[in-house]
Design a protein around this motif. Structure first.
Motif, PDB file in Angstrom:
ATOM      1  N   LEU A  84      -9.023  -9.396  36.619  1.00 53.95           N
ATOM      2  CA  LEU A  84      -9.478  -9.962  35.342  1.00 53.95           C
ATOM      3  C   LEU A  84      -8.420  -9.790  34.266  1.00 53.95           C
ATOM      4  CD1 LEU A  84     -13.193  -8.751  35.407  1.00 53.95           C
ATOM      5  CD2 LEU A  84     -12.402 -11.107  35.586  1.00 53.95           C
ATOM      6  N   ALA A  85      -7.768  -8.622  34.239  1.00 54.30           N
ATOM      7  CA  ALA A  85      -6.712  -8.399  33.250  1.00 54.30           C
ATOM      8  C   ALA A  85      -5.579  -9.381  33.458  1.00 54.30           C
ATOM      9  CB  ALA A  85      -6.209  -6.958  33.346  1.00 54.30           C
ATOM     10  N   GLN A  86      -5.152  -9.555  34.721  1.00 57.94           N
ATOM     11  CA  GLN A  86      -4.054 -10.493  34.999  1.00 57.94           C
ATOM     12  C   GLN A  86      -4.442 -11.910  34.594  1.00 57.94           C
ATOM     13  OE1 GLN A  86      -2.923 -11.068  39.149  1.00 57.94           O
ATOM     14  NE2 GLN A  86      -2.362 -13.148  38.555  1.00 57.94           N
ATOM     15  N   ALA A  87      -5.679 -12.324  34.917  1.00 55.72           N
ATOM     16  CA  ALA A  87      -6.115 -13.685  34.590  1.00 55.72           C
ATOM     17  C   ALA A  87      -6.100 -13.941  33.091  1.00 55.72           C
ATOM     18  CB  ALA A  87      -7.514 -13.937  35.148  1.00 55.72           C
ATOM     19  N   SER A  88      -6.373 -12.912  32.304  1.00 52.86           N
ATOM     20  CA  SER A  88      -6.465 -13.100  30.854  1.00 52.86           C
ATOM     21  C   SER A  88      -5.145 -12.837  30.141  1.00 52.86           C
ATOM     22  CB  SER A  88      -7.534 -12.169  30.280  1.00 52.86           C
ATOM     23  OG  SER A  88      -7.088 -10.832  30.305  1.00 52.86           O
ATOM     24  N   GLY A  89      -4.130 -12.303  30.885  1.00 61.46           N
ATOM     25  CA  GLY A  89      -2.881 -11.953  30.226  1.00 61.46           C
ATOM     26  C   GLY A  89      -2.916 -10.575  29.608  1.00 61.46           C
ATOM     27  N   GLY A  90      -3.847  -9.726  30.071  1.00 60.91           N
ATOM     28  CA  GLY A  90      -3.956  -8.374  29.531  1.00 60.91           C
ATOM     29  C   GLY A  90      -3.428  -7.330  30.496  1.00 60.91           C
ATOM     30  N   HIS A  91      -3.762  -6.058  30.223  1.00 58.60           N
ATOM     31  CA  HIS A  91      -3.296  -4.943  31.041  1.00 58.60           C
ATOM     32  C   HIS A  91      -4.486  -4.200  31.618  1.00 58.60           C
ATOM     33  CE1 HIS A  91       0.670  -5.513  29.319  1.00 58.60           C
ATOM     34  NE2 HIS A  91       0.157  -5.426  28.096  1.00 58.60           N
ATOM     35  N   ALA A  92      -4.323  -3.672  32.834  1.00 57.21           N
ATOM     36  CA  ALA A  92      -5.274  -2.725  33.398  1.00 57.21           C
ATOM     37  C   ALA A  92      -4.571  -1.362  33.367  1.00 57.21           C
ATOM     38  CB  ALA A  92      -5.667  -3.115  34.808  1.00 57.21           C
ATOM     39  N   VAL A  93      -4.855  -0.579  32.324  1.00 53.18           N
ATOM     40  CA  VAL A  93      -4.151   0.683  32.090  1.00 53.18           C
ATOM     41  C   VAL A  93      -4.970   1.821  32.699  1.00 53.18           C
ATOM     42  CG1 VAL A  93      -3.244   2.247  30.343  1.00 53.18           C
ATOM     43  CG2 VAL A  93      -3.144  -0.243  29.978  1.00 53.18           C
ATOM     44  N   GLU A  94      -4.318   2.593  33.573  1.00 50.12           N
ATOM     45  CA  GLU A  94      -4.992   3.701  34.252  1.00 50.12           C
ATOM     46  C   GLU A  94      -4.403   5.015  33.718  1.00 50.12           C
ATOM     47  OE1 GLU A  94      -4.178   2.923  38.313  1.00 50.12           O
ATOM     48  OE2 GLU A  94      -5.049   0.901  38.242  1.00 50.12           O
ATOM     49  N   VAL A  95      -5.238   5.790  33.018  1.00 50.44           N
ATOM     50  CA  VAL A  95      -4.786   7.043  32.413  1.00 50.44           C
ATOM     51  C   VAL A  95      -5.874   8.093  32.584  1.00 50.44           C
ATOM     52  CG1 VAL A  95      -3.289   5.979  30.676  1.00 50.44           C
ATOM     53  CG2 VAL A  95      -5.702   6.288  30.173  1.00 50.44           C
ATOM     54  N   SER A  96      -5.489   9.327  32.347  1.00 50.05           N
ATOM     55  CA  SER A  96      -6.492  10.388  32.304  1.00 50.05           C
ATOM     56  C   SER A  96      -7.200  10.315  30.957  1.00 50.05           C
ATOM     57  CB  SER A  96      -5.816  11.744  32.477  1.00 50.05           C
ATOM     58  OG  SER A  96      -5.020  12.044  31.329  1.00 50.05           O
ATOM     59  N   LYS A  97      -8.317  11.025  30.888  1.00 49.26           N
ATOM     60  CA  LYS A  97      -9.056  10.987  29.627  1.00 49.26           C
ATOM     61  C   LYS A  97      -8.243  11.613  28.493  1.00 49.26           C
ATOM     62  CE  LYS A  97     -13.626  10.847  31.762  1.00 49.26           C
ATOM     63  NZ  LYS A  97     -14.022   9.528  31.282  1.00 49.26           N
ATOM     64  N   GLY A  98      -7.406  12.588  28.841  1.00 50.00           N
ATOM     65  CA  GLY A  98      -6.566  13.199  27.813  1.00 50.00           C
ATOM     66  C   GLY A  98      -5.478  12.275  27.311  1.00 50.00           C
ATOM     67  N   GLN A  99      -5.089  11.259  28.122  1.00 48.58           N
ATOM     68  CA  GLN A  99      -4.014  10.339  27.724  1.00 48.58           C
ATOM     69  C   GLN A  99      -4.534   9.084  27.015  1.00 48.58           C
ATOM     70  OE1 GLN A  99      -2.676   9.769  31.768  1.00 48.58           O
ATOM     71  NE2 GLN A  99      -0.799  10.984  31.427  1.00 48.58           N
ATOM     72  N   LEU A 100      -5.859   8.911  26.983  1.00 44.81           N
ATOM     73  CA  LEU A 100      -6.434   7.636  26.530  1.00 44.81           C
ATOM     74  C   LEU A 100      -6.035   7.295  25.100  1.00 44.81           C
ATOM     75  CD1 LEU A 100      -8.256   5.211  27.002  1.00 44.81           C
ATOM     76  CD2 LEU A 100     -10.213   6.615  26.304  1.00 44.81           C
ATOM     77  N   LEU A 101      -6.102   8.265  24.180  1.00 42.38           N
ATOM     78  CA  LEU A 101      -5.806   7.974  22.782  1.00 42.38           C
ATOM     79  C   LEU A 101      -4.393   7.446  22.621  1.00 42.38           C
ATOM     80  CD1 LEU A 101      -6.663   7.981  19.850  1.00 42.38           C
ATOM     81  CD2 LEU A 101      -5.962  10.393  19.694  1.00 42.38           C
ATOM     82  N   LYS A 102      -3.444   8.066  23.337  1.00 41.09           N
ATOM     83  CA  LYS A 102      -2.057   7.613  23.242  1.00 41.09           C
ATOM     84  C   LYS A 102      -1.917   6.183  23.762  1.00 41.09           C
ATOM     85  CE  LYS A 102       2.648   8.773  24.754  1.00 41.09           C
ATOM     86  NZ  LYS A 102       3.492   9.697  25.560  1.00 41.09           N
ATOM     87  N   ALA A 103      -2.575   5.891  24.877  1.00 42.69           N
ATOM     88  CA  ALA A 103      -2.484   4.550  25.460  1.00 42.69           C
ATOM     89  C   ALA A 103      -3.052   3.494  24.515  1.00 42.69           C
ATOM     90  CB  ALA A 103      -3.214   4.515  26.804  1.00 42.69           C
ATOM     91  N   ILE A 104      -4.167   3.837  23.859  1.00 39.58           N
ATOM     92  CA  ILE A 104      -4.765   2.886  22.911  1.00 39.58           C
ATOM     93  C   ILE A 104      -3.809   2.621  21.753  1.00 39.58           C
ATOM     94  CG2 ILE A 104      -6.687   2.460  21.337  1.00 39.58           C
ATOM     95  CD1 ILE A 104      -8.362   4.342  23.087  1.00 39.58           C
ATOM     96  N   ASN A 105      -3.229   3.689  21.227  1.00 40.60           N
ATOM     97  CA  ASN A 105      -2.316   3.538  20.095  1.00 40.60           C
ATOM     98  C   ASN A 105      -1.132   2.649  20.458  1.00 40.60           C
ATOM     99  OD1 ASN A 105      -3.743   5.048  18.206  1.00 40.60           O
ATOM    100  ND2 ASN A 105      -2.864   6.997  18.925  1.00 40.60           N
ATOM    101  N   ILE A 106      -0.631   2.774  21.697  1.00 41.80           N
ATOM    102  CA  ILE A 106       0.507   1.956  22.130  1.00 41.80           C
ATOM    103  C   ILE A 106       0.121   0.479  22.133  1.00 41.80           C
ATOM    104  CG2 ILE A 106       1.958   1.383  24.096  1.00 41.80           C
ATOM    105  CD1 ILE A 106       1.964   4.362  24.832  1.00 41.80           C
ATOM    106  N   LEU A 107      -1.027   0.159  22.746  1.00 43.82           N
ATOM    107  CA  LEU A 107      -1.409  -1.254  22.888  1.00 43.82           C
ATOM    108  C   LEU A 107      -1.818  -1.872  21.560  1.00 43.82           C
ATOM    109  CD1 LEU A 107      -3.382  -1.462  26.257  1.00 43.82           C
ATOM    110  CD2 LEU A 107      -1.034  -2.129  25.784  1.00 43.82           C
ATOM    111  N   THR A 108      -2.478  -1.100  20.715  1.00 40.81           N
ATOM    112  CA  THR A 108      -2.990  -1.706  19.470  1.00 40.81           C
ATOM    113  C   THR A 108      -1.933  -1.790  18.377  1.00 40.81           C
ATOM    114  OG1 THR A 108      -3.833   0.466  18.803  1.00 40.81           O
ATOM    115  CG2 THR A 108      -5.375  -1.035  19.895  1.00 40.81           C
ATOM    116  N   GLU A 109      -0.707  -1.309  18.674  1.00 43.06           N
ATOM    117  CA  GLU A 109       0.373  -1.501  17.703  1.00 43.06           C
ATOM    118  C   GLU A 109       0.678  -2.979  17.504  1.00 43.06           C
ATOM    119  OE1 GLU A 109       3.815   0.644  18.840  1.00 43.06           O
ATOM    120  OE2 GLU A 109       3.037   2.612  18.273  1.00 43.06           O
ATOM    121  N   SER A 110       0.511  -3.765  18.576  1.00 46.78           N
ATOM    122  CA  SER A 110       0.872  -5.189  18.517  1.00 46.78           C
ATOM    123  C   SER A 110      -0.393  -6.034  18.431  1.00 46.78           C
ATOM    124  CB  SER A 110       1.687  -5.585  19.753  1.00 46.78           C
ATOM    125  OG  SER A 110       2.860  -4.820  19.842  1.00 46.78           O
ATOM    126  N   THR A 111      -0.933  -6.152  17.242  1.00 45.73           N
ATOM    127  CA  THR A 111      -2.145  -6.967  17.059  1.00 45.73           C
ATOM    128  C   THR A 111      -1.937  -8.056  16.014  1.00 45.73           C
ATOM    129  OG1 THR A 111      -2.964  -5.350  15.449  1.00 45.73           O
ATOM    130  CG2 THR A 111      -3.714  -5.101  17.731  1.00 45.73           C
TER     131      THR A 111
END
Length: 1451
Positions: A84-111
């Motif tokens: 679904l991510a590939q079909a929409s042009g998005g990412h399927a990001v796999e992280v630990s729960k401790g890494q989630l905040l950092k991953a969100i911050n990275i992706l939402t920089e480009s909005t």
């Protein structure tokens, strides 16, 4: 239920949204996979999955919280999210729960909303591969995203600098981050070609983005299936296995150009190249010879000529985000009605077609609101075949109004490898019943303001209520004023809102805005203490999407605009005809009316048919608002100006082709529909705001551009300043004369960013920024200050379109189309079998008599129609306006053949009813029963539709019919003939005619009696039928306007006594001018004594009584019903009113400016009972009449009133008129979609219809017929539940050689299980080949010789003109004289049949001439010449000037 949540987000968020899904679990609702794919393709939204602990263990909160989920299952399940991510042009990001905040911050920089994709690729499994990216100077914030485990990469910049994944920091990167399976690099933005070398054996995805103003929009398109060619958008997946076309729009640069468009495999390196055609304005049509069999994206490359660096590459590259796919299936849905009423079941019709193999296709329907759906689980298709189905959906009764429901219907081929979908967005809307604004009542105002205002205060108190049946006050707010506002509920009345306001005397004015619960109705209380107690409360009730409104009021409505333009042009046509025939012409007084224009045109007796035609055009106009309220193209909303223009030009082609075949009902229906769209252009677009003073005549030219329309991404409006929207259109839009129109929707999120709204009730987009609207529908609309200008422009544009129709038809045919002619049509339907020789001789004799006696009088027939029939043949219908040609038709009839006794009489009558104008008088001649009795109900339906009168002239019905074959001695049982004759009597009674039974020797006398009264001003005062007969008294009122009072009585052994006013008892006395008896027909011509007459009939046998006369006073009527659309109002009922309930009638009194209606009743046709009414006068002779019930048997409409024109003191002034056609109610309702009425020869057409019952259920019989004998395919029956409904289709194909303009009248009838109840729908289809010629003929002046002295009588002038229709034209059809009294000669050029030569010679006293050149498809050129100068085009500014003068004179 992760996919259910995502489905809600995709349907609720605007298109092109970035959506983030957070989960640590697999999807339980995997069955939604394909609907979610479909919504991604539809919305082009980007979906990112933030997956935590997917490969660890997830603790359960149930009792078995120690249970763990297997790692292998979790890895497999996560593939769904990756897909679904590939079909929409998005990412399927796999992280630990401790890494989630950092991953969100990275992706939402480009909005940023200016984010663009330069490259996106996915590989599964991974492999080593090199990718190149062209970066141009407009790009900023260049960023690379890589997802996947153990992925190495090397970057090579345009200058050759290399950086690999080992050293993530370097001269090429601004910053880099890595978290979970996500790597991110923000690069130095160097213009030029970058290279990225990827190395991994694991699956990975690569995405390169940046910010830039340059981007592109795209849509797959296909050649339109309409007869007018061009292209239409593909709203789901393109068709697999063939070529394809793409419409690409480049945005963000005026100088950039596209050089290359390819379809690139999403998960591989395959691609399909294209050829391309630039359309201008940044638009390109791109052609591919095939579509990939794999998922793909669209890659666009081009040249950015804005480059300022000489060393920089000016190549740019952009890619679509969403992966696309093709399909051999096509799913289509009817989206003309998108409203769901809470608690009311709704059936949505869809179709599935395959271009591949046949088999069982699985159907899945879903909606994000979890409303219950019922639909077929599968459909069986033949190879290359199609099938129809329906999805039944009901919104729960408590669903909030405005709720949007996205219905996705998917069809999957056997095996599931191929699928397609359709998406329909429905809006839940409760019926709006509160259109009354709150009421402001001033309780107190205290002011003692001194000269020093800063030292004083003033205050007021107001009570605000929403009336007894209102929805309640929602809010009261301050629009103007700087004081303190306090709002509270009244202590003893929760429906009353108390408002107190205190302000400084330096702020002496206040405006309070009161809004009710529907948020549609406002009351504004405006108070100024400086001017004493000046209170102004006024209503701001907008007319919604209805351009110019559809109901009467101080603003100009569609009806007023349409009628004024028709009257203006008709006057000009009549004047032109009079001058060309050497007659004087006097303009009627202003304001023009239908009656005054008919009188000025010398056709006062046809004022009823003229007014009725205008009413028909106006009704089709307003029905566009009622029935297609959310169709943006029909209202020029949502910037669909090109689509709106196409509706207009397509409709013009239908009108011209129909007129050419004299099929005026079809022409005027299409005219009404397209006039609505044309008029809405001026109300809903900014044509007036950008400074135009004349209509946009390109709207009626097929090959001309509408104008410079704003790009979809270009902002056009700012929010209004409160309710002041005068300056809400952006300055650059106005300065550059960019066309736009307001967006209208019940869904507030459907408007693109920065676009103008329509505004007003119930446009929800106007509540979102930019707020407000730009419509000019009424004086109180958002741009109501321009209403008068827009209305004037719409009148001029309507006049211009009518001029084009006039030019194509010719002046006389234009007047025929408008129902403006001298006498009634004369229509004969004649049996031509062997025993009819004497009857045919009588028809020939009476034809000669009618023509000789009425030629040149006001009762000269407007058109002559002949339909022969025998067995098995009937037709063809022959029609002419030339009496000598009609004599030739009649004289060519001969009696022969016949076979068995019954003949195809009803088939012949069907042809006549569909081919003759409405309100015709038709005579059927036969001596045989009907073989086609199955058409009885169809003919009753057609008589109700056309209101034509049918008379049967039946010879030897009670004797014997001799046969012409060998069994000529065969005789028919007299009793059987009597029974068969009842069918004709029933049809005559239903149609308001006579069933006259005479011997063959008496036929000529009987015809002469009936055809004496063929005046177009004939009115019916009384008509009754009794079977069996009985003694009964009847009364009728005769007013002073009546002339030629006549009584017809049909029946055997009928005695009567007639009493005239005042109580005279004439038998053969002074009140009877003449009497005749022939066969079963008695006729009395009476002295027209004003007052109440009484006639007593005594008979035990069946009889009919009809009293007629000639009078200008008559009435028109239509049953109307409250519209089920969201805007209320009334709609005309096109078939039978609903049985068992109340009903409303719209009655229009014509022929007198001062007569009034006092009483309207529904009277049983064969009995004496009647239903009385209550009545509301609308003005202009119109009345809305309400009945608390409808008779359960056949009935007629009886109107009584007061004619205050009476000049006799002894006269009461009472008049009486009755409808001729018998009507009936039905518990059934048959409806047909009439939005597309074109049939292309040789191309199958599917016509959708629905049947609904308000009564009992069961099996309902369906019968479809057409007057041309074309083959029809339709379901034989429907099974309906009590109060239920069902949908079906009728498939029809016009043979390839069917002439253009042929009209097919399709009648669809549904019969209840008992056979006692039925209803019908009638659709007029026009045959029209594909139109490709939109260019008018060209006039070339060859010579003009003029030397006119002062004494013009002694000299002549002449000219010679060459007329051609261009290389690709259809050829010149005719050249005619519109203005000028000289001699016109037309010939073909020697050796070139494509050139028409025109010579004209005239007296110098007639120095001007207008030539009208028309090509084969109706394109018109008007060429004007004079002895001194010439011009090839008519000056429409003159037309506009005339129109506006008429408007202001009428105001």
């Amino acid at each position: 239920m992760s996919l259910s949540g995502l489905q809600l987000a995709l349907t609720g968020a605007p298109p092109n949204t970035d959506i983030y899904v957070f989960t640590d679990a697999t999807a339980k609702d995997e069955h939604l996979r394909n609907p979610v794919f479909a919504l991604i393709e539809q919305t082009k939204s980007v979906v990112h999955f933030m997956l935590t602990n997917l490969f660890g263990s997830r603790r359960r909160r149930q009792a078995d919280d120690n249970q763990q989920q297997g790692v292998r299952m979790a890895r497999a399940d996560t593939q769904l999210y990756k897909d679904l991510a590939q079909a929409s042009g998005g990412h399927a990001v796999e992280v630990s729960k401790g890494q989630l905040l950092k991953a969100i911050n990275i992706l939402t920089e480009s909005t940023s909303s200016s984010l663009i994709v330069l490259l996106q690729a996915a590989r599964n499994p991974g492999k080593a591969e090199n990718f190149t990216v062209a970066v141009d100077e407009s790009v900023r914030n260049l960023t690379v995203y890589i997802t996947g485990a153990s992925v190495d990469f090397t970057l090579v910049s345009p200058s050759g600098v290399i950086q690999n994944s080992v050293s993530r920091t370097g001269s090429l990167t601004v910053s880099s981050q890595s978290v979970g399976n996500l790597q991110t690099l923000q690069l130095q933005t160097q213009p030029g070609v970058w290279e990225i070398q990827m190395k991994s054996t694991n699956p990975y995805s690569l995405k390169v983005i940046g910010e830039s103003s340059i981007d592109f929009l795209f849509n797959f398109i296909k050649e339109s299936n309409s007869v007018f060619g061009e292209f239409s958008l593909i709203e789901n997946r393109p068709t697999a296995g063939g070529n394809a076309s793409l419409l690409v729009t480049l945005i963000g640069s005026e100088v950039a150009t596209v050089t290359e468009v390819t379809l690139v495999e999403s998960a591989g390196s395959g691609q399909v190249n294209s050829t391309m055609k630039a359309l201008g304005g940044g638009e390109y049509v791109v052609h591919f010879d095939k579509i990939p069999s794999f998922e793909f994206v669209v890659l666009v490359k081009g040249q950015n000529n804005n480059s300022i660096s000489r060393t920089s590459s000016v190549i740019f590259q952009r890619q679509s985000t969403t992966s696309l796919r093709a399909s051999a299936l096509n799913v289509a849905i009817d989206e003309s009605d998108t409203v769901l009423e809470p608690g009311t079941p709704r059936s949505v019709t869809f179709s599935v077609m395959t271009s591949g193999e046949g088999g069982s296709v699985t159907i899945q329907a879903t909606n994000e609101k979890s409303f219950t759906l019922h639909y077929p689980p599968n459909l069986t298709l033949d190879a290359g075949g199609s099938a129809n189905g329906s999805v039944n959906i009901t919104a729960p009764p408590n669903t909030p109004s405005g709720t949007s429901v996205t219905l996705t219907i998917e069809a999957a081929a056997t095996g599931g490898a191929d699928s397609n979908y359709v998406v329909l967005r429905l809006t839940v809307l409760s019926k709006v019943t509160d259109f009354t604004p709150p009421v402001c009542k001033l309780l107190s105002l205290q002011s003692n303001c001194s000269a020093n205002c800063s030292q004083s205060m003033w205050e007021l108190s107001v009570a605000v209520t929403d009336e007894v049946n209102g929805t309640g006050v929602s809010r009261v707010s301050l629009r103007e004023g700087s004081g303190a506002l306090n709002i509270s509920m009244a202590a003893d009345n929760e429906t009353a809102t108390l408002v107190s306001y205190v302000a400084s005397c330096c702020s002496p004015d206040v405006q309070l805005v009161a809004v009710d619960q529907k948020h549609y109705d406002q009351d504004i209380l405006q108070i100024s203490v400086m001017s004493g107690l000046a209170v102004l409360c006024f209503l701001l009730l907008e007319s919604g999407v209805c351009g110019f409104g559809i109901l009467s009021g101080e603003s100009l409505t569609h009806q007023v605009i349409t009628e004024r333009a028709i009257l203006n042009i008709t006057v000009q046509v009549c004047r032109s005809l009079a001058l060309s025939e050497g007659r004087d012409f006097s303009f009627p007084p202003q304001p023009f009316t239908g009656s005054s224009v008919a009188a000025a045109c010398g056709a006062s007796k046809s004022s009823k048919s003229f007014i009725e035609t205008i009413q028909h055009i106006k009704t089709k106009n307003w029905q566009t608002d009622i029935r297609y309220v959310l169709s943006a193209r029909r209202h020029c909303d949502n910037e669909q100006l090109i689509e709106g223009k196409k509706l207009i030009t397509d409709g013009l082609s239908v009108i011209k082709a129909s007129n050419n075949q004299q099929n005026f009902v079809s022409a005027t229906s299409s005219l009404g529909r397209i006039l609505h769209t044309l008029q809405d252009f001026y109300s809903h677009s900014n044509w007036v705001e950008i400074g135009n003073k004349f209509p946009n005549n390109n709207l009626i030219r097929g090959n001309a551009p509408v104008g410079n329309i704003a790009a979809k991404t270009r902002a056009t409006c700012r929010s209004c300043n409160g309710d002041d929207c005068r300056n809400n259109i952006l300055k650059d839009i106005l300065d550059n004369k960019i066309l736009t129109s307001g967006y209208f929707s019940l869904n507030p999120f459907s408007k693109p960013s920065g676009k103008c709204s329509h505004g007003g009730l119930p446009d929800s987009t106007s509540l979102m920024d930019p707020k407000g609207g730009i419509n000019k529908d009424t004086l109180k609309s958002s741009h109501g200050h321009l209403h008068q200008q827009a209305a004037n422009m719409a009148i001029a544009a309507t006049s211009e379109l009518l001029e084009d129709v006039r030019g194509a038809a010719g002046d006389k045919k234009f007047l025929e189309m408008m129902g403006l002619f001298k006498g009634k049509p004369l229509c004969f339907v004649v049996d031509t079998t062997g025993s009819m020789g004497g009857d045919i001789a009588a028809v020939k004799a009476v034809t000669a008599s009618i023509i000789d006696s009425k030629l040149g009088t006001q009762d000269e027939p407007s058109v002559y129609i002949l339909v022969p029939f025998s067995d098995p043949d009937f037709g063809p219908l022959k029609r002419t306006t030339d009496p000598e040609v009609f004599k030739t038709y009649i004289n060519s009839l001969s009696a022969s053949g016949g076979g068995d006794i019954p003949e195809m009489s009803l088939s012949g009558l069907q042809l006549a009813l569909t081919g003759a104008p409405f309100n015709s008088e038709i005579f059927v001649f036969t001596d045989a029963p009907a073989k086609d009795k199955n058409l009885k109900n169809t003919l009753i339906a057609l008589t109700e539709q056309t209101k034509s009168v049918v008379n049967f002239m039946i010879t030897n019905v009670l004797g014997f019919r001799h046969q012409s074959p060998a069994d000529g001695s065969q005789q028919q049982n007299p009793q059987m003939v009597r029974l068969d004759g009842q069918l004709y009597r029933d049809l005559a009674q239903a149609a308001g005619g006579q069933a006259v039974e005479v011997s063959k020797s008496q036929l000529l006398e009987a015809i002469n009696i009936l055809t004496e009264s063929t005046s177009s001003s004939l009115v019916t005062l009384l008509q009754v039928t009794r079977s069996p007969g009985k003694a009964e008294h009847f009364t009728f009122s005769v007013d002073e306007s009546v002339r030629n009072l006549t009584i017809y009585i049909t029946g055997r052994y009928v005695d009567f006594t007639l009493r005239g006013p005042p109580d005279e008892v004439p038998t053969t006395g002074s009140s009877i001018l003449s009497s005749q008896t022939v066969g079963n027909l008695q006729t009395l011509k009476l002295l027209t004594l004003v007052g109440v007459w009484k006639i007593t009939i005594v008979s035990e046998t069946a009889y009919s009584l009809k009293v007629v006369g000639e009078s200008p006073i008559d009435f028109l009527f239509d049953f109307i019903e409250e519209s089920e659309g969201p805007f209320g109002g009334f709609d005309v009922i096109d078939n039978r009113p609903t049985a068992g309930g109340n009903a409303s009638l719209l009655v229009t009194l014509i022929g007198s400016e001062i007569a009034t209606v006092t009483e309207v009743t529904l009277v049983e046709s064969v009995g004496s009972r009647q239903v009385d009414s209550t009545m509301e006068a609308l003005g202009g002779g119109e009345y809305v009449v309400h009945f608390d019930r409808i008779p359960s048997v056949e009935f007629v409409v009886l109107v009584k009133g007061q004619n205050t024109n009476s000049i006799s003191k002894a006269s009461s002034g009472i008049f009486q008129r009755q409808s001729t056609t018998s009507l009936r109610a039905s518990a059934l309702n048959v409806a047909v979609d009439e939005s597309d009425t074109v049939l292309e020869p040789g191309t199958p057409r599917s016509v959708s219809f629905s049947v609904m019952t308000t009564g009992e259920g069961g099996s309902f019989t369906i019968q479809a017929t057409n007057d041309q004998g074309f083959a029809l395919y339709y379901p034989a029956s429907f099974f309906l539940d009590a109060g239920g409904s069902a949908n079906g289709t009728v498939n029809i194909t016009a043979p390839p050689n069917t002439p253009s303009g042929t009209v097919i009248t399709l009648t669809i009838e549904a019969v209840a299980p008992s056979g006692a109840d039925s209803d019908y729908a009638v659709l007029h289809l026009t045959v029209l080949p594909k139109v490709t010629d939109f260019t008018p003929p060209v006039c070339k002046l060859l010579s003009l010789n003029s030397d006119c002295p002062k004494n013009c009588k002694q000299s002549m002038w002449d000219l010679s003109v060459q007329v051609t229709d261009g290389v690709n034209g259809t050829g010149v059809d005719r050249v005619s004289l519109r203005e000028g009294s000289g001699a016109l000669n037309i010939s073909m050029a020697a050796g070139n049949e494509n050139v028409t030569l025109v010579s004209y010679v005239a007296s110098c006293c007639s120095p001007d001439v207008q030539l009208v050149a028309v090509d084969q498809v109706g394109n018109v050129e008007i060429c004007r010449y004079s002895g001194a100068s010439w011009s090839s085009r008519i000056d429409y500014s003159i037309l506009l000037c005339f129109t506006l003068l008429s408007l202001f004179s009428s105001a």
